[in-house]
Design an enzyme around this catalytic site. Sequence first.
Site, PDB file in Angstrom:
ATOM      1  N   LYS A  34       0.840  -1.203   0.000  1.00 29.50           N
ATOM      2  CA  LYS A  34       0.000   0.000   0.000  1.00 29.50           C
ATOM      3  C   LYS A  34       0.871   1.248   0.000  1.00 29.50           C
ATOM      4  O   LYS A  34       1.703   1.448   0.889  1.00 29.50           O
ATOM      5  CB  LYS A  34      -0.893   0.008   1.244  1.00 29.50           C
ATOM      6  CG  LYS A  34      -1.797   1.229   1.337  1.00 29.50           C
ATOM      7  CD  LYS A  34      -2.814   1.076   2.444  1.00 29.50           C
ATOM      8  CE  LYS A  34      -2.403   1.723   3.743  1.00 29.50           C
ATOM      9  NZ  LYS A  34      -2.547   3.180   3.768  1.00 29.50           N
ATOM     10  N   ASP A  61      -3.377   4.160  -2.118  1.00 24.87           N
ATOM     11  CA  ASP A  61      -4.388   4.597  -1.134  1.00 24.87           C
ATOM     12  C   ASP A  61      -4.373   6.120  -1.017  1.00 24.87           C
ATOM     13  O   ASP A  61      -3.907   6.685  -0.032  1.00 24.87           O
ATOM     14  CB  ASP A  61      -4.082   3.931   0.216  1.00 24.87           C
ATOM     15  CG  ASP A  61      -5.164   4.191   1.244  1.00 24.87           C
ATOM     16  OD1 ASP A  61      -6.300   4.527   0.859  1.00 24.87           O
ATOM     17  OD2 ASP A  61      -4.873   4.052   2.455  1.00 24.87           O
ATOM     18  N   LYS A  63      -7.299   7.844  -1.595  1.00 28.07           N
ATOM     19  CA  LYS A  63      -8.691   8.171  -1.201  1.00 28.07           C
ATOM     20  C   LYS A  63      -9.259   9.335  -2.010  1.00 28.07           C
ATOM     21  O   LYS A  63      -9.520  10.418  -1.474  1.00 28.07           O
ATOM     22  CB  LYS A  63      -8.759   8.468   0.298  1.00 28.07           C
ATOM     23  CG  LYS A  63      -8.280   7.312   1.174  1.00 28.07           C
ATOM     24  CD  LYS A  63      -8.504   7.553   2.643  1.00 28.07           C
ATOM     25  CE  LYS A  63      -8.111   6.387   3.508  1.00 28.07           C
ATOM     26  NZ  LYS A  63      -6.662   6.112   3.554  1.00 28.07           N
ATOM     27  N   ASP A  66     -13.564  13.937  -5.222  1.00 28.29           N
ATOM     28  CA  ASP A  66     -13.568  15.183  -5.988  1.00 28.29           C
ATOM     29  C   ASP A  66     -14.773  15.127  -6.911  1.00 28.29           C
ATOM     30  O   ASP A  66     -15.591  14.194  -6.820  1.00 28.29           O
ATOM     31  CB  ASP A  66     -12.234  15.277  -6.775  1.00 28.29           C
ATOM     32  CG  ASP A  66     -11.814  16.727  -7.005  1.00 28.29           C
ATOM     33  OD1 ASP A  66     -12.693  17.538  -7.374  1.00 28.29           O
ATOM     34  OD2 ASP A  66     -10.624  17.029  -6.835  1.00 28.29           O
ATOM     35  N   THR A 116     -12.232   5.438  10.025  1.00 31.23           N
ATOM     36  CA  THR A 116     -12.314   4.904  11.392  1.00 31.23           C
ATOM     37  C   THR A 116     -12.069   5.989  12.441  1.00 31.23           C
ATOM     38  O   THR A 116     -12.338   5.781  13.612  1.00 31.23           O
ATOM     39  CB  THR A 116     -11.315   3.735  11.598  1.00 31.23           C
ATOM     40  OG1 THR A 116     -10.076   4.103  11.010  1.00 31.23           O
ATOM     41  CG2 THR A 116     -11.810   2.470  10.967  1.00 31.23           C
ATOM     42  N   ARG A 196       2.455  -0.852  11.141  1.00 29.84           N
ATOM     43  CA  ARG A 196       3.414  -0.870  12.247  1.00 29.84           C
ATOM     44  C   ARG A 196       3.710  -2.233  12.865  1.00 29.84           C
ATOM     45  O   ARG A 196       4.863  -2.472  13.246  1.00 29.84           O
ATOM     46  CB  ARG A 196       2.965   0.146  13.309  1.00 29.84           C
ATOM     47  CG  ARG A 196       3.200   1.573  12.848  1.00 29.84           C
ATOM     48  CD  ARG A 196       2.405   2.573  13.637  1.00 29.84           C
ATOM     49  NE  ARG A 196       0.969   2.448  13.372  1.00 29.84           N
ATOM     50  CZ  ARG A 196       0.052   3.251  13.883  1.00 29.84           C
ATOM     51  NH1 ARG A 196       0.419   4.220  14.693  1.00 29.84           N
ATOM     52  NH2 ARG A 196      -1.221   3.076  13.580  1.00 29.84           N
TER      53      ARG A 196
HETATM   54  O1  C5P Z   1       0.358   0.823  11.271  1.00 27.80           O
HETATM   55  P1  C5P Z   1      -1.039   0.343  11.034  1.00 27.80           P
HETATM   56  O2  C5P Z   1      -1.143  -1.178  10.934  1.00 27.80           O
HETATM   57  O3  C5P Z   1      -2.054   0.923  11.993  1.00 27.80           O
HETATM   58  O4  C5P Z   1      -1.374   0.889   9.562  1.00 27.80           O
HETATM   59  C1  C5P Z   1      -2.643   0.806   8.991  1.00 27.80           C
HETATM   60  C2  C5P Z   1      -2.650   1.488   7.668  1.00 27.80           C
HETATM   61  O5  C5P Z   1      -3.993   1.530   7.200  1.00 27.80           O
HETATM   62  C3  C5P Z   1      -2.174   2.940   7.699  1.00 27.80           C
HETATM   63  O6  C5P Z   1      -1.514   3.194   6.455  1.00 27.80           O
HETATM   64  C4  C5P Z   1      -3.441   3.752   7.794  1.00 27.80           C
HETATM   65  O7  C5P Z   1      -3.336   5.011   7.207  1.00 27.80           O
HETATM   66  C5  C5P Z   1      -4.405   2.887   6.999  1.00 27.80           C
HETATM   67  N1  C5P Z   1      -5.805   3.064   7.332  1.00 27.80           N
HETATM   68  C6  C5P Z   1      -6.327   2.895   8.600  1.00 27.80           C
HETATM   69  N2  C5P Z   1      -7.651   3.086   8.844  1.00 27.80           N
HETATM   70  C7  C5P Z   1      -8.470   3.422   7.848  1.00 27.80           C
HETATM   71  C8  C5P Z   1      -7.969   3.585   6.560  1.00 27.80           C
HETATM   72  C9  C5P Z   1      -6.603   3.391   6.322  1.00 27.80           C
HETATM   73  O8  C5P Z   1      -5.609   2.564   9.515  1.00 27.80           O
HETATM   74  N3  C5P Z   1      -9.756   3.574   8.088  1.00 27.80           N
END
Ligand code: C5P
Length: 220
Positions: A34, A61, A63, A66, A116, A196
């Site tokens: 991603k 990603d 998003k 527009d 979220t 992470r």
């Molecule tokens: O580090 P982590 O596992 O929390 O990363 C989750 C990824 O998913 C990040 O790139 C975050 O921006 C993305 N994301 C998210 N929640 C969303 C949409 C995208 O955590 N609703």
Amino acid sequence: MNNLNKTILALDVFDLRKAESLIKDLSPYIDVFKVGPILFLQSGKEVIKMINDCGKKVFLDLKFHDIPATVERAVKSARDLGVYSLTVHSCGGEEMLRLASSVENRPKIWAVTVLTSQKTTPEEVVKRAKLAKDCGADGVISSPLEIETIKANCGVDFEVVTPGIRPLQSGVNDQKRVATPESAVKAGADFIVVGRPIIAAENPVAAARDIYNSIKNISK
Ligand code: C5P
């Protein structure tokens, strides 16, 4: 159904070379990477080319949200760059979603239901998922806690891609609505997005392998 590994790695790093070494190291366990706004703004087309040259797939990603004609052209540009999947905001509305989905030979379109970070209800999430499906999107991004409701309302073939994944041994960071890789895949997730828990792990390869092993035999 596809044969890709279900874990998507969120390449939330600033540096193209760091991204490249992660892709190479994690290659046995991850097929889709991603790219979000941070890395895209740093490295643009170069990162997409690099991922494709490694034989892997790009989930862009950014998003999109527009006016319909602009989103349509953005989808065409992403297609021409060789992107596998991309995100649009479902709140962009019916005309935007339909026009985006009408692009020929386009990448998969996954619509964000409700971020979220925003308050919502399961009913609102399902309403947005149904709208996205009716307009021709391939699936949605949702929290792991909504996978089953979306599948029940939109059908099993409508894809659900879920961030907020935390293996039991990981901390939750700033994610609020989390699930383990196993429970998300058991609930029907087509892909889980993990950042992470792999990138910040002491041993990212071991972290990715553990997730891979924990979900590889779950069939849905
Ligand atoms: O580090 P982590 O596992 O929390 O990363 C989750 C990824 O998913 C990040 O790139 C975050 O921006 C993305 N994301 C998210 N929640 C969303 C949409 C995208 O955590 N609703």
